[in-house]
Design a protein around this motif. Structure first.
Motif, PDB file in Angstrom:
ATOM      1  N   ALA A 516     -12.398 -26.551  -1.971  1.00  0.00           N
ATOM      2  CA  ALA A 516     -13.669 -25.856  -1.721  1.00  0.00           C
ATOM      3  C   ALA A 516     -14.876 -26.670  -2.179  1.00  0.00           C
ATOM      4  CB  ALA A 516     -13.668 -24.504  -2.428  1.00  0.00           C
ATOM      5  N   LEU A 517     -14.650 -27.690  -2.991  1.00  0.00           N
ATOM      6  CA  LEU A 517     -15.753 -28.443  -3.587  1.00  0.00           C
ATOM      7  C   LEU A 517     -16.037 -29.763  -2.890  1.00  0.00           C
ATOM      8  CD1 LEU A 517     -14.724 -27.918  -7.328  1.00  0.00           C
ATOM      9  CD2 LEU A 517     -16.235 -26.480  -5.922  1.00  0.00           C
ATOM     10  N   VAL A 518     -15.157 -30.165  -1.987  1.00  0.00           N
ATOM     11  CA  VAL A 518     -15.334 -31.440  -1.295  1.00  0.00           C
ATOM     12  C   VAL A 518     -16.543 -31.359  -0.366  1.00  0.00           C
ATOM     13  CG1 VAL A 518     -14.279 -33.087   0.313  1.00  0.00           C
ATOM     14  CG2 VAL A 518     -12.883 -31.963  -1.426  1.00  0.00           C
ATOM     15  N   ARG A 519     -17.281 -32.463  -0.288  1.00  0.00           N
ATOM     16  CA  ARG A 519     -18.449 -32.528   0.583  1.00  0.00           C
ATOM     17  C   ARG A 519     -18.273 -33.671   1.580  1.00  0.00           C
ATOM     18  NH1 ARG A 519     -22.914 -32.294  -4.339  1.00  0.00           N
ATOM     19  NH2 ARG A 519     -22.476 -30.125  -5.004  1.00  0.00           N
ATOM     20  N   THR A 520     -18.874 -33.506   2.726  1.00  0.00           N
ATOM     21  CA  THR A 520     -18.872 -34.582   3.711  1.00  0.00           C
ATOM     22  C   THR A 520     -19.450 -35.849   3.086  1.00  0.00           C
ATOM     23  OG1 THR A 520     -19.003 -33.103   5.616  1.00  0.00           O
ATOM     24  CG2 THR A 520     -19.850 -35.341   5.909  1.00  0.00           C
ATOM     25  N   GLY A 521     -18.751 -36.964   3.248  1.00  0.00           N
ATOM     26  CA  GLY A 521     -19.159 -38.234   2.668  1.00  0.00           C
ATOM     27  C   GLY A 521     -18.370 -38.615   1.434  1.00  0.00           C
ATOM     28  N   ASP A 522     -17.739 -37.626   0.759  1.00  0.00           N
ATOM     29  CA  ASP A 522     -16.861 -37.956  -0.369  1.00  0.00           C
ATOM     30  C   ASP A 522     -15.719 -38.845   0.125  1.00  0.00           C
ATOM     31  OD1 ASP A 522     -18.344 -36.401  -2.093  1.00  0.00           O
ATOM     32  OD2 ASP A 522     -16.982 -34.674  -2.023  1.00  0.00           O
ATOM     33  N   VAL A 523     -15.246 -39.713  -0.732  1.00  0.00           N
ATOM     34  CA  VAL A 523     -14.154 -40.614  -0.362  1.00  0.00           C
ATOM     35  C   VAL A 523     -12.825 -40.000  -0.800  1.00  0.00           C
ATOM     36  CG1 VAL A 523     -13.123 -42.892  -0.700  1.00  0.00           C
ATOM     37  CG2 VAL A 523     -15.611 -42.653  -0.460  1.00  0.00           C
ATOM     38  N   ILE A 524     -11.909 -39.905   0.148  1.00  0.00           N
ATOM     39  CA  ILE A 524     -10.587 -39.328  -0.119  1.00  0.00           C
ATOM     40  C   ILE A 524      -9.543 -40.425  -0.002  1.00  0.00           C
ATOM     41  CG2 ILE A 524      -8.835 -37.744   0.772  1.00  0.00           C
ATOM     42  CD1 ILE A 524     -11.076 -35.829   1.475  1.00  0.00           C
ATOM     43  N   VAL A 525      -8.578 -40.396  -0.914  1.00  0.00           N
ATOM     44  CA  VAL A 525      -7.512 -41.391  -0.933  1.00  0.00           C
ATOM     45  C   VAL A 525      -6.171 -40.691  -0.778  1.00  0.00           C
ATOM     46  CG1 VAL A 525      -6.395 -43.242  -2.232  1.00  0.00           C
ATOM     47  CG2 VAL A 525      -8.869 -42.891  -2.439  1.00  0.00           C
ATOM     48  N   LEU A 526      -5.423 -41.092   0.244  1.00  0.00           N
ATOM     49  CA  LEU A 526      -4.072 -40.604   0.487  1.00  0.00           C
ATOM     50  C   LEU A 526      -3.101 -41.757   0.232  1.00  0.00           C
ATOM     51  CD1 LEU A 526      -1.906 -38.627   1.694  1.00  0.00           C
ATOM     52  CD2 LEU A 526      -2.509 -39.573   3.940  1.00  0.00           C
ATOM     53  N   GLU A 536     -12.393 -39.242  -4.740  1.00  0.00           N
ATOM     54  CA  GLU A 536     -12.900 -40.177  -5.745  1.00  0.00           C
ATOM     55  C   GLU A 536     -14.102 -39.566  -6.462  1.00  0.00           C
ATOM     56  OE1 GLU A 536     -13.499 -44.001  -3.930  1.00  0.00           O
ATOM     57  OE2 GLU A 536     -11.373 -44.521  -4.099  1.00  0.00           O
ATOM     58  N   LEU A 537     -13.796 -38.563  -7.273  1.00  0.00           N
ATOM     59  CA  LEU A 537     -14.772 -37.913  -8.142  1.00  0.00           C
ATOM     60  C   LEU A 537     -14.121 -37.714  -9.503  1.00  0.00           C
ATOM     61  CD1 LEU A 537     -16.058 -35.097  -5.738  1.00  0.00           C
ATOM     62  CD2 LEU A 537     -17.298 -37.169  -6.369  1.00  0.00           C
ATOM     63  N   THR A 538     -14.899 -37.778 -10.550  1.00  0.00           N
ATOM     64  CA  THR A 538     -14.367 -37.521 -11.885  1.00  0.00           C
ATOM     65  C   THR A 538     -14.160 -36.015 -12.067  1.00  0.00           C
ATOM     66  OG1 THR A 538     -16.538 -37.248 -12.902  1.00  0.00           O
ATOM     67  CG2 THR A 538     -15.639 -39.502 -12.768  1.00  0.00           C
ATOM     68  N   ASP A 539     -13.392 -35.680 -13.076  1.00  0.00           N
ATOM     69  CA  ASP A 539     -13.186 -34.259 -13.383  1.00  0.00           C
ATOM     70  C   ASP A 539     -14.516 -33.583 -13.685  1.00  0.00           C
ATOM     71  OD1 ASP A 539     -10.495 -34.653 -13.081  1.00  0.00           O
ATOM     72  OD2 ASP A 539     -10.045 -34.754 -15.236  1.00  0.00           O
ATOM     73  N   GLU A 540     -15.403 -34.304 -14.355  1.00  0.00           N
ATOM     74  CA  GLU A 540     -16.710 -33.753 -14.704  1.00  0.00           C
ATOM     75  C   GLU A 540     -17.551 -33.491 -13.449  1.00  0.00           C
ATOM     76  OE1 GLU A 540     -14.774 -35.533 -18.005  1.00  0.00           O
ATOM     77  OE2 GLU A 540     -15.366 -36.458 -16.080  1.00  0.00           O
ATOM     78  N   GLU A 541     -17.496 -34.424 -12.501  1.00  0.00           N
ATOM     79  CA  GLU A 541     -18.253 -34.250 -11.258  1.00  0.00           C
ATOM     80  C   GLU A 541     -17.736 -33.051 -10.462  1.00  0.00           C
ATOM     81  OE1 GLU A 541     -19.719 -38.701  -9.948  1.00  0.00           O
ATOM     82  OE2 GLU A 541     -17.557 -38.286  -9.917  1.00  0.00           O
ATOM     83  N   LEU A 542     -16.430 -32.903 -10.402  1.00  0.00           N
ATOM     84  CA  LEU A 542     -15.863 -31.744  -9.696  1.00  0.00           C
ATOM     85  C   LEU A 542     -16.242 -30.445 -10.402  1.00  0.00           C
ATOM     86  CD1 LEU A 542     -12.259 -32.786  -8.581  1.00  0.00           C
ATOM     87  CD2 LEU A 542     -14.111 -31.993  -7.115  1.00  0.00           C
ATOM     88  N   ALA A 543     -16.122 -30.440 -11.730  1.00  0.00           N
ATOM     89  CA  ALA A 543     -16.408 -29.215 -12.489  1.00  0.00           C
ATOM     90  C   ALA A 543     -17.858 -28.780 -12.349  1.00  0.00           C
ATOM     91  CB  ALA A 543     -16.058 -29.431 -13.961  1.00  0.00           C
ATOM     92  N   ALA A 544     -18.744 -29.728 -12.084  1.00  0.00           N
ATOM     93  CA  ALA A 544     -20.166 -29.403 -11.971  1.00  0.00           C
ATOM     94  C   ALA A 544     -20.521 -28.800 -10.615  1.00  0.00           C
ATOM     95  CB  ALA A 544     -21.001 -30.657 -12.216  1.00  0.00           C
ATOM     96  N   ARG A 545     -19.598 -28.880  -9.668  1.00  0.00           N
ATOM     97  CA  ARG A 545     -19.896 -28.389  -8.320  1.00  0.00           C
ATOM     98  C   ARG A 545     -19.533 -26.907  -8.162  1.00  0.00           C
ATOM     99  NH1 ARG A 545     -18.028 -33.000  -3.880  1.00  0.00           N
ATOM    100  NH2 ARG A 545     -19.550 -34.606  -4.522  1.00  0.00           N
ATOM    101  N   GLN A 546     -20.187 -26.276  -7.205  1.00  0.00           N
ATOM    102  CA  GLN A 546     -19.867 -24.913  -6.793  1.00  0.00           C
ATOM    103  C   GLN A 546     -19.643 -24.914  -5.283  1.00  0.00           C
ATOM    104  OE1 GLN A 546     -19.481 -22.135  -8.706  1.00  0.00           O
ATOM    105  NE2 GLN A 546     -19.743 -23.437 -10.528  1.00  0.00           N
ATOM    106  N   PRO A 547     -18.777 -24.022  -4.788  1.00  0.00           N
ATOM    107  CA  PRO A 547     -18.610 -23.945  -3.329  1.00  0.00           C
ATOM    108  C   PRO A 547     -19.940 -23.593  -2.662  1.00  0.00           C
ATOM    109  CG  PRO A 547     -16.878 -22.714  -4.447  1.00  0.00           C
ATOM    110  CD  PRO A 547     -17.890 -23.088  -5.495  1.00  0.00           C
ATOM    111  N   SER A 548     -20.186 -24.167  -1.512  1.00  0.00           N
ATOM    112  CA  SER A 548     -21.434 -23.884  -0.784  1.00  0.00           C
ATOM    113  C   SER A 548     -21.397 -22.476  -0.206  1.00  0.00           C
ATOM    114  CB  SER A 548     -21.610 -24.894   0.347  1.00  0.00           C
ATOM    115  OG  SER A 548     -20.623 -24.682   1.353  1.00  0.00           O
ATOM    116  N   GLU A 549     -22.584 -21.977   0.143  1.00  0.00           N
ATOM    117  CA  GLU A 549     -22.657 -20.650   0.769  1.00  0.00           C
ATOM    118  C   GLU A 549     -21.853 -20.607   2.062  1.00  0.00           C
ATOM    119  OE1 GLU A 549     -26.598 -19.260   1.318  1.00  0.00           O
ATOM    120  OE2 GLU A 549     -27.153 -19.442  -0.806  1.00  0.00           O
TER     121      GLU A 549
END
Length: 595
Positions: A516-526, A536-549
């Protein structure tokens, strides 16, 4: 060897009912000379002779036949053969129509009602004077729902899979039901197939009665029912139009009476070893990812500990031996003529649990023969030997990482090898409606390396976890020749589908998952080999986000009825997506008397 052709293992002429216990469960309705016994017998007579109530096993035929479930429409005929077998063995057959879920017609998704169908069937078996049950299923959710019900009520139960349809052809080429729908529809969007030709193929695809003829969910669950030990050995995969299915159905009716006499219930037959055998079979046949959710749910009903990691641990290293669409070339009719499930399992016999029982009361491995010549392969192109597999490692891979803390799955056999290790920018869609509105926009910022992310499609979010994870590709990329991209979703995909699709992401977005927190432009690694899925976000960066409306607005919010009950109580994909209050076997207690 016991099979659909040799019957249940009873000598000819032996009536299984002679072995019945002194009192059946049904005698609690029909026994005695009081008013209650009178009422139950009188209302059930309707031409039935008195000896029908003398302690003979009452065998329900839980029948999912329905004209609105076209893949199961022939099950009334199959049920009549079961009836004949039950009568022959001295039992009393009773047709019991139960909830039927047709994958092609039911909206928004048949998975929304799998748990309801299981609950309704369980309660009808518990409420009625039933000693055992034959489960008639075919289309995707019907066999899982029936097995979940049987596990919970814990009466002797045996499955008759409805079987796949015969191969259809178009312009001389076999058509895979489902798989070629996805392939041909993308060719139309790419401009390489005319719409007229696409529509002409429609009447060629569905050639006969039966469920999908690819290794989709219906075929997978029919075969896995036997690998679990829940079906007469040798019956799974028999085409629906093949008269040998009716022969096997007759033998199953006889077997059901025997099972009641011996009290072979799910709790006495199924074990962790049974699920090990199903997972090995799932990998060897290249089965549907949906089987993961269904097997977890069935195990949950039995109280057997089974986790998502077991699929990776047990399935890892199992070779893919069946060359069937969507991972290969052939179809289910070909698998049957090439030797069927037993020829496949014989090749991986050493990986199976030697003690896991079947409905015959004997271990699964005892039905496979000791010598290689006992179970021959008649077409080595369709069924490969262990020495020359389609793929060396075909098990479903379980991924974890900061995008899927509780796991996600991918089917490497259906993916593009070059995409199994991939790094790309995310393009996020907040709902199926958002996807449809934007996907083919010529100005969409997308290329072949982009990772398509669709969320809000999990058990709670949609609700019902629909088969939408195999997102169609953007039209402008199709025109450039792109035919696969990495796609990530908290929903499911059809077992007939293919592509590099990460699905069943847990927790889902609607349950607070990081998707729910991923945004367009974030880099994903499979990285499938490393079993990782990360943003490719730190735990702190993820924790600071909220789901968009927009994300939250896409989640289901039902106010009443089944959907509300479902959303409030459904578990996540990694536990089987069952309702929390239905997990665990509750036994076959008799409903309270009301007369």
């Amino acid at each position: 060897m016991t099979s659909a052709l040799t019957g249940t293992g009873l000598p000819d002429g032996v009536i299984a009912v002679t072995q019945r216990p002194t009192e059946q469960r049904s005698s609690q309705w029909y026994g005695g000379q009081d008013r209650n016994g009178y009422i139950h017998r009188a209302w059930m007579r309707r031409g039935v002779p008195s000896h029908a109530f003398d302690g003979r096993p009452q065998i329900a035929i839980a029948n999912t036949a329905s004209d609105l479930t076209p893949c199961n429409a022939h099950l009334n005929e199959v049920g009549r053969s079961v009836e004949q077998g039950v009568y022959e063995a001295g039992g009393i057959p009773l047709n019991l129509p139960v909830v039927s879920l047709g994958e092609t017609n039911v909206r928004p998704t048949a998975m929304l009602w799998r748990n309801m169908a299981a609950m309704a069937t369980e309660e009808m078996l518990r409420a009625n004077p039933i000693d055992g049950v034959v489960l008639l299923g075919g289309c995707d959710k019907t066999i899982p729902a029936l097995l979940m019900a049987a596990a919970s009520v814990d009466l002797p139960a045996v499955v008759v899979p409805g079987g796949p349809m015969l191969n259809g052809t178009f312009r001389g080429v076999p058509l895979g039901c489902g798989t070629d729908v996805w392939r041909l529809s993308e060719e139309v969007r790419a401009g390489t197939l005319s719409e007229a030709d696409f529509l002409r193929s429609e009447s060629s695809m569905i050639r006969s009665r039966g469920h999908c003829n690819t290794m989709g969910t219906a075929s997978t669950m029919g075969l896995l029912a036997e690998a679990l030990g829940a079906s007469l050995p040798g019956i799974a995969g028999t085409p629906a139009a093949d008269s040998r299915l009716l022969e096997g159905a007759h033998a199953t009716g006889r077997l059901a009476v025997e099972m009641v006499a011996e009290q072979r219930t799910p709790s006495t037959l199924f074990s962790r070893g049974s699920f090990r055998n199903a997972i090995v079979a799932l990998a060897a046949i290249g089965g549907s990812t949906n089987a993961v959710v269904h097997l977890l749910a069935i195990a949950g009903r039995l109280g057997i500990e089974l986790t998502l990691d077991d699929f990776d641990r047990i399935g890892s290293g199992v070779p893919l031996l069946v060359d069937l669409q969507p991972a290969g070339r052939f179809l289910m009719e070909d698998l049957h003529r090439a030797g069927g499930l037993h020829a496949v399992l014989h090749q991986v016999r050493d990986l199976l649990d030697p003690e896991a029982l079947t409905v015959t009361g004997k271990p699964l491995v005892s039905h496979l023969g000791e010598d290689i010549d006992d179970v021959p392969i008649w077409d080595g192109e369709v069924i490969r030997t262990r020495a020359a597999p389609v793929l060396d490692d075909a098990g479903i891979a379980v991924l974890r990482g900061n995008l899927a803390p509780d796991g996600a799955v991918i089917k490497p056999a259906a993916a593009s090898p070059h995409l199994l290790r991939h790094r790309g920018r995310a393009l996020v869609f907040d709902s199926v409606e958002d996807l449809h509105a934007r996907l083919d926009d010529p100005d969409l910022d997308v290329d072949a390396d982009t990772v398509l992310v669709l969320r809000g499609c999990g058990p709670r979010g949609y609700p019902g976890m629909p088969e939408v994870a195999n997102l169609p590709l953007p039209e402008k990329l199709l025109a450039q020749g792109v035919r696969d991209m990495v796609r990530i979703c908290d929903g499911r995909m059809s077992g007939t589908a293919y592509g590099t699709v990460v699905l069943h992401v847990a927790p889902e977005a609607a349950a607070g998952g990081p998707l729910a927190l991923v945004r367009t432009g974030d880099v994903i690694v499979l990285d499938v080999e490393a079993r990782r899925l990360d943003v490719e976000l730190t735990d702190e960066e993820l924790a600071a986000r909220q789901p968009s409306e927009a994300t939250v607005a896409g989640f289901a919010a039902p106010s009443r009825g089944w959907e509300r009950l479902y959303v409030e109580t459904v578990g996540q994909a990694n536990t089987g997506a069952d309702l929390d209050f239905l997990v665990g076997s509750s036994g076959s207690q008799v409903a309270r008397e009301s007369h």
